[in-house]
Each structure stands twice: as C-alpha cells, then as structure tokens.
Design a protein around this motif. Structure first.
Motif, short mmCIF file in Angstrom:
data_model
loop_
_atom_site.label_atom_id
_atom_site.label_comp_id
_atom_site.label_asym_id
_atom_site.label_seq_id
_atom_site.Cartn_x
_atom_site.Cartn_y
_atom_site.Cartn_z
N THR A 104 0.77 -0.73 0.01
CA THR A 104 0.09 -0.18 -0.27
C THR A 104 0.78 1.12 -0.23
O THR A 104 2.32 0.81 0.15
N GLY A 105 0.06 2.34 -0.13
CA GLY A 105 1.20 3.52 0.11
C GLY A 105 2.01 3.87 -1.17
O GLY A 105 2.23 3.60 -2.12
N GLU A 106 2.64 5.32 -1.54
CA GLU A 106 3.29 5.41 -2.16
C GLU A 106 4.30 6.22 -1.95
O GLU A 106 4.54 6.68 -0.72
N ILE A 107 5.81 6.24 -2.43
CA ILE A 107 6.62 7.00 -2.29
C ILE A 107 7.33 7.02 -3.38
O ILE A 107 7.22 7.65 -4.44
N ARG A 108 7.87 8.93 -2.52
CA ARG A 108 8.18 9.80 -4.36
C ARG A 108 9.46 10.31 -4.15
O ARG A 108 9.80 10.84 -2.14
#
Lengths: 272, 418
Positions: free
Chosen positions: B98-102
């Motif tokens: 899940t989620g997002e890394i930028r």
C-alpha cells in the motif's frame, strides 16, 4: 531532476521497455562478465563454444550419417547437421540460460534494483557470441565442400537469429518465472530440451516426415533451420510461409513470456 | 527546504507461506493435487475470492515520513522491526503493498558492500561491473576511476582477481566504488559493520562530507548507535513494522534503549521476537549472583524442550553487548569443548563467568542455542534477554579507577626490582 515514484506495482506497461533501454549498459556489462569469467575459468576458454557443436557434429556424422545412412536432402551430412546444430545450440543454450537467469542471480536481485529483464537479455547476448564463434567452423566447411550460399543469406540470417532469439527468450522468460517458485524446473529442463532436439529437424531433414511435416512446422525452430539450409545450400526455395508462421508463433510466445515474467517479477525478491 | 523523500501510508504485507520455505517443488504441488483434488480446488477458489486462510504478516504498516534534502537520517530498531524491508521498498527491490513513495533525484542504494563482485574478475574489472550494477554509466566510472582506486588503497592489486584479496581489501574496494556513486539520495544499510575500525572511520567521514558538501540526502540504517549519533541529526525508530518515534537522534536513541529494558521485563516465554525452530526454547535467564571481589557472574538459563527428543551436545552461546550494541564477548560452550545435553521437559543450565573486567555500565545478553556445533538446526535465538548493570567502580578494591575511561580493566601487578 528525476523523480521516482514507488507504488504497489501493476502489470507491465511500455515504460518498462523504456527502462530496459536505459539500462542497456548494464546488460552489456553482465554479458561481458559472463564471457570473461568463462574465458578465465576454463582451460580452453572461448574455444568451448566451437568444441561443443563440433564434437556433436563428428559423433552425429559417424552414427547417423555414415552408419545409419540418414537422408540429408543431398547435402553432405556433416555440413548438413552442423548448420542445424548451430542454430539448435544457440536456441537450447539461450533457453537454459534465460530460465536460470533469476535464480542464478538471486544474490544481486535481492540487493539492488534494475529492470530484471536485463538478466535474460544479457544471457542471450552471451550465447549469441558463442554462435558467432561457432559459425566460423561453418564458413570453413562451406569452403571445404565448395558451397556458395545464396546472397539472400545476408538478409535472412538476421531474421532467423531474431526468431531464434525471441523463441528462446519467450520460452525462457516463462520458465524463469516458474523456476523462481518451483525449483524442479531446473532438473526437468535438460531432459525437455533433449526431447525437443528430436522433434526439430536438426539431425534429419524435415522432408523425412512426409505428409506429416506440418506437425513439425508447429515448432518455430523447424522454420528457422529449414530456411537456413535453404539459403546456405541453395537446395530448395525458402518457405516464406512457414517462416511467417514461425515468426508469428514466437512473437506470441514472447508476449506470453513477458507477461508471465512481469507478473512474477514483483515477488522475485521476496521468494528467491 | 525541498523534500527529498516523501513516504505516504506505506505498508508491506507478506503471506506467512512466503516467509517460510518460500519456494515449493512442482513435484509436491502435483502430488497434492492428485492426492486430494477437491481440497485443492477449494483452496484455489478461496484464494481467488480472497478468503484464503493463510496468515498475513505486515512487515511495515502506515509509514509516513518526509525527509528533507541534504539530511542524514538514521533508522534504528530491533531485528525484525522492518528496517531492512523499508530499505528494500526504497530501493525498489520489492514493491510496497500500500501507499506511495516519492523520491526527488537520483537514488542509489547500498544494501550490501560489493553486490555482484565476481571472485574471478580482477579489481579493475569488478570496479566497472559493480559500478554498473549500482547504476553508474561507463563514462562516470571512467571519470572517477582514479578517485575510487585512491580511496580504496588497493592500486597494487588492481589486476589481481578479487578472490585473492583479503576481506579487508575486498570491503575497501567495494565501498570505494559505492562511495563514488554521487547520487542525490543514498540509502545505506548496515554496510559499515564490516571492515576494520580505521576504514569504518574513513567511510563514515566520507558519508558525512558527501552530505555536507554536496547536499546529498542519506538514509542510514545501523545497529551502531555511536555511528548513528555521529552522523545523523534526526532518527527514526521502527518497532514491529511501525514508526514508534521520529526526532532528534539523542532522544530517539535514549527512548529506544529505555524501551529495550522495558521489553526485557516481559517474561522470556511470551516473547515473539525470536528465531529458530522453537523445538527447545529458553524460558528464563536469571542472574544468580555477582561476586564483586572476584568479579564472577553466575547466570541460570532455563529451557523447555517441546519435543520428545533428547538433544545431545548442543551449542549454547551467550552474547554480551554494550549499550552501543557492540559485541563485547561471545561465550560459547564449544570453544571449551564443554558438552551440554538437553533433556526432555524442562531443565536448567548454569553459566559462570570469571573475571568480568569491563567498565561500569549496562550490558545486554542475547541467547542462542543450536542443535550441534555446526548450527545445523537453530533451536532458539533471542536478543536482549537480560540487562546486566555492572558496577566495577571498585574493581581494584581500592575504590580508585584509572583516570582515562577505558573499556576493559585488567588485573595487573607492578614490581620494582630495587
């Protein structure tokens, strides 16, 4: 400045291919490593690439050619079988290499990121170098038996190599993905490849099957080997139709392979 | 200032079946299908409808952090807290659930020193190979080649296969390549644990200068609290896959060490953060006595054998670490050829340590038990089972201590020959 976004991964997209292209240098380095290491580790080094098909050619020529009197469409048996073996060796070794590419590089896969497709691609590049070296023998034999190849060979050879490349890659990617999960693939494969050799017209001409030769045509390598002989020895017209079927078949195989590979890719690092 | 890394709601789930074994053989699958086809179909159907009864395990959950450009941030936590998983997500080795890394800028990760080094290739060849694997282009490697060699200090052995290198040279060369990657964001795992003290110092210095001079962002995971303290202003504490605390390094480390003591109060039997087969488990570790005069320590280790087997000639290891998680001594029975057998049911093992000559402070004890000296089956391994509060201020029975604080206190005697 580049921005990287990491999200739960979906299936593959065109961006993946762009990425492979960006990492082409790494593919080159992997191939360079494999060639270099083999050169250092074995006594005869790169000559191994010649030795293998050459010995197979000698053994087959004695048993199938001289003793069993295998028909060879009027071409001297040694050169007939060698031309087949050349493509066959490229295909089978590339297939083996590709299917082991993930498990064999597990230590790198779990430590650093790069498009995983680089590994099978570089493996095939290595085999391509072997093919190049082994074909020197073929050129020598062409002189010996004084065959002048149809100039079309220059046109058709890249196409044949490309088909072989896609066939090995497609099948190999599929097997590589399965190999990560089920490790017995590695033990089954050599047996499977040996079986494949006998359903491919390497040691016998496709014409031997008579009316049933269309069954052989299902095997993409049949088209490749037949066309290569036609162009090299100028003994028959090139069967473009058969080649077309082979081409379509390997493209489909390659797409299936890539889909499987990309689907399994996200789990690689967690499983291997 | 600009953000280098933004991590939003990131989680990573593993199925327990993935965790153990991982791969299965095709033979087993086929046999299972043949033996009980109905059960297999049922299982498949369940997994298709998402009702499979295999256990889930969240290695990371709800991770939210923002890291600024030019920051060196430390990540600490016990084993299994999710540090490595987080680094694997950041390095794109495995995708998050899940989620997002930028991440803004070029990212390079160093989870291991010398990834892809090939023993047959020479130092020179490996610099190129390793550099390419780490994401450098050939041009960049050529440009930095001289710097890399100078930093590594192995120029004499450049054309020797690395299989002939000493482990120190190997690590130096590998780190030298990595240190010259010049990414905008560098992710570093416990890589500095290897190598000698001098090299560690040099490497830490390099990381420090890289961040200060060029404004690089560094994420640094380590068990070495003093290294973390030296390098990082800010620190993240992970516990059970979640962020327990983010803040000033000193505060986070103090909090972490304090929590470890708290965790020790939990009875050993109930602790889950252990590894090994579990056939035999430690149930208690008690301090029986400390004798101040001869500095002897006596420990009582209790175990429970959950099987019906006797385990003969097991290897027991009692590992002592200081407050900075650095190993002080590893005490094992097999160096003395002392045989220990595990009986059925419950039992006790006593350990006496003589001449405990370390400076005053807190020391933690970790226990390890394997089925034989070759560690073929690890029965139980558990960290920080006991905190020893050592007061050696009266080691010399004079109430005096040497003016320079040092780690070990030796027994000694002076004699003048007059």
């Amino acid at each position: 400045m580049t921005t990287t976004i990491i999200k739960p991964r979906k299936n593959f997209s065109l961006k993946d291919f762009k990425e492979v292209w960006e990492y082409k240098e790494l593919a080159y380095f992997f191939a360079w490593r494999d060639i270099k290491v083999r050169y250092k580790q074995t006594f005869v080094g790169i000559a191994w690439a010649v030795f293998q098909p050459f010995m197979a050619m000698v053994v087959f020529s004695i048993f199938f050619g001289s003793l069993a009197k295998m028909p060879s469409d009027g071409i001297p048996y040694p050169i007939f079988v060698y031309s087949g073996l050349l493509f066959w060796q490229f295909f089978s070794s590339a297939l083996t290499e590709t299917s082991n590419s993930l498990v064999g590089n597990a230590n790198i896969i779990t430590k650093v990121y790069f498009p995983r497709l680089i590994l099978p691609i570089s493996g095939i590049v290595t085999k391509f170098v072997d093919f190049g070296i082994a074909s020197i023998i073929l050129v020598g034999m062409m002189f010996y038996y004084s065959f002048t190849p149809d100039p079309i060979i220059l046109l058709i050879l890249p196409l044949l190599l490309f088909i072989t490349f896609m066939a090995a890659m497609g099948g190999g990617l599929f097997l590589a993905a399965i190999n990560v999960k089920y490790r017995d693939v590695r033990y089954v494969l050599p047996y499977f490849i040996q079986m494949l050799l006998f359903v491919t017209p390497v040691i016998y001409p496709a014409s031997i099957a008579g009316a049933y030769s269309w069954i052989l045509a299902l095997n993409p390598m049949t088209g490749v080997i037949k066309a290569s002989r036609a162009a090299l020895f100028d003994n028959a017209p090139i069967n473009w139709e058969l080649l077309g079927i082979s081409f379509v078949a390997v493209v489909i195989l390659l797409i299936i392979g890539i889909i499987f590979f990309k689907k399994a890719e996200r789990q690689f690092a967690d499983i291997v | 200032m600009e953000n280098a890394i933004e991590i939003k709601n990131v989680g990573k789930k593993y199925n327990i079946t993935h965790m153990r074994g991982g791969y299965v053989s095709l033979r087993d699958v086929i046999m299972n299908v043949l033996k009980s086809p109905f059960k297999h179909v049922k299982h498949k159907a369940k997994s298709v409808f998402g009702k499979a009864d295999n256990e889930e395990f969240w290695a990371l959950k709800d991770i939210n952090v923002t890291i600024k450009k030019g920051e060196i941030i430390g990540i600490i936590g016990a084993n299994g807290a999710g540090k490595s998983t987080l680094l694997k997500l950041l390095s794109k080795i495995t995708p998050p659930t899940t989620g997002e890394i930028r991440m803004n800028g070029r990212v390079a990760s160093l989870l291991e020193v010398g990834t892809g080094f090939h023993p047959e290739l020479t130092g020179r060849e490996n610099i190129f190979l390793n550099g390419a694997i780490l994401g450098m282009t050939k041009k960049e490697i050529v440009e930095r080649f001289d710097d890399i060699i100078e930093f590594s200090g192995v120029e004499k052995f450049l054309d020797t296969p690395v299989k002939r290198y000493s482990s120190g040279m190997y690590v130096r060369l590998a780190f030298a390549v990595a240190a010259h990657m010049e990414p905008d964001i560098l992710i570093v795992d416990e890589v500095l644990a290897v190598g000698d003290a001098e090299f560690q110092k040099k490497s830490l210095g390099k990381l420090d200068s890289v961040s200060k001079k060029d404004g690089r962002t560094i994420l640094f995971v380590s068990h070495n609290m003093s290294a973390i303290q030296r390098l990082c202003k800010r620190c993240i504490l992970l516990e059970g896959g979640e962020i327990k605390m983010v803040g000033e390094t000193k505060k986070v480390i103090d909090f972490y060490l304090h929590r470890k003591i708290e965790a020790n109060k939990l009875s050993l039997e109930k602790r889950q953060d252990r590894s090994g087969s579990g056939n035999v488990q430690f149930t208690k570790c008690e301090l029986v006595s400390i004798t101040p005069q001869n500095h002897a320590i006596k420990l009582k280790l209790s175990y429970r054998n959950k099987t019906e087997n006797l385990y003969e000639d097991v290897k027991i290891s009692v590992d002592i670490k200081d407050a900075n998680e650095e190993h002080v001594s590893d005490i094992t029975n097999n160096v003395l050829d002392q045989r220990i057998d595990i009986q059925k049911g419950e039992g006790n093992i006593f350990l006496e340590i003589f001449g405990f000559n370390l400076e005053s402070g807190e020391y933690s004890i970790s226990l390890f038990m394997a089925n034989d000296p070759m560690n073929s089956e690890i029965l139980d391994s558990i960290e920080n089972v006991l905190l020893l509060d050592i007061d050696n201020d009266n080691f010399y029975s004079t109430g005096k201590l040497p003016p320079i604080r040092s780690r070990s206190l030796f027994n000694f005697a002076f004699k003048d020959n007059n």
